[in-house]
Design a protein around this motif. Sequence first.
Motif, PDB file in Angstrom:
ATOM      1  N   SER A  54      96.601  65.394   8.214  1.00 24.00           N
ATOM      2  CA  SER A  54      95.389  64.646   8.222  1.00 24.00           C
ATOM      3  C   SER A  54      94.678  64.478   9.529  1.00 24.00           C
ATOM      4  O   SER A  54      95.082  64.360  10.432  1.00 24.00           O
ATOM      5  N   SER A 114      92.411  70.377  -5.743  1.00 24.36           N
ATOM      6  CA  SER A 114      91.446  69.722  -5.087  1.00 24.36           C
ATOM      7  C   SER A 114      91.402  68.280  -5.527  1.00 24.36           C
ATOM      8  O   SER A 114      90.630  67.733  -6.190  1.00 24.36           O
ATOM      9  N   LYS A 116      90.704  65.120  -4.164  1.00 26.37           N
ATOM     10  CA  LYS A 116      89.652  64.601  -4.007  1.00 26.37           C
ATOM     11  C   LYS A 116      88.259  65.128  -4.540  1.00 26.37           C
ATOM     12  O   LYS A 116      87.382  64.063  -4.240  1.00 26.37           O
ATOM     13  N   ARG A 239      96.381  74.033   5.767  1.00 28.73           N
ATOM     14  CA  ARG A 239      95.093  73.260   5.351  1.00 28.73           C
ATOM     15  C   ARG A 239      94.310  73.781   4.326  1.00 28.73           C
ATOM     16  O   ARG A 239      93.487  73.144   3.625  1.00 28.73           O
ATOM     17  N   TRP A 244      91.920  69.476   0.779  1.00 29.46           N
ATOM     18  CA  TRP A 244      91.715  68.064   1.197  1.00 29.46           C
ATOM     19  C   TRP A 244      90.370  67.604   1.457  1.00 29.46           C
ATOM     20  O   TRP A 244      90.292  66.107   1.318  1.00 29.46           O
TER      21      TRP A 244
END
Length: 271
Positions: A54, A114, A116, A239, A244
């Motif tokens: 992150s 996904s 979020k 990633r 994210w």
Amino acid sequence: MARLKPWEVSDELWAVIEPLLPKHQRRVRRPGRKRLDDRLALQGILFVLHTGISWEHLPQELGYGSGMTCWRRLNEWHKAGVWQRLHEVLLAGLRAAGAIDFSRAAVDSSHVKSPKRGAQTGPSPVDRGRSGSKHHLIVDAGGIPLAVILTGGNRNDVTQLVPLLQAVPPVRGKRGRPRRRPDVVLADRGYDHDKYRKQVRALGIRPLIARRGAENGSGLGKHRWIVEQAFALLHHFRRLRIRWEVRDDIHEAFLSLGCALICWRRLSSLR
């Protein structure tokens, strides 16, 4: 000489990228804090792309600045079209080296979670209706990524066939007009629809798409594996395995950068 880590930018790659970056003039009056060096910011972006970490956990001891600084730089350069131009420059280099084969292309999609949500997400039919996105990819006959599109996880693959073909940029690198259309496009049964076959033919491309209900062993698999291999390379960037990012443009920036890096590795292997 020590071998560079995957996220460290070599002098050769930096020589390609640096001219594409927007120039910034520091103010004479009240200049404020000095802007982080672009090369260091790029390495911070690549560290996140490779490791999947992150932004807020980007290690400060690396010297790449804060995660937010790198995020802003990724966003800034994406809006300026840097990643798309980088991809086009590398495709031109590959074509000049005779490494791009437009005799055929292959398309496919891959679903990613996904958690979020955000734009370009939807209930996935392959993940119990959980939120997800799709990566739609087109590659040349050698598996070089030509274009990638992001959609919601509930979008039908066939609806992105023509947009994928149209997303292929004009590829320079040889005398004459740039090339952007393959002679043939290969696809699996998920793209079986006569309406879209007609649209592909209208672009001057011959569609070779497996028919639903037909027996296995069409022979397309021995040519289509290249797009699956390209997905494996693309999703080697951690990633990109899970989306994210709430903002779809940030995830698209990572996708474009990932395709460009795959092209760079292929080009470097030819030297």
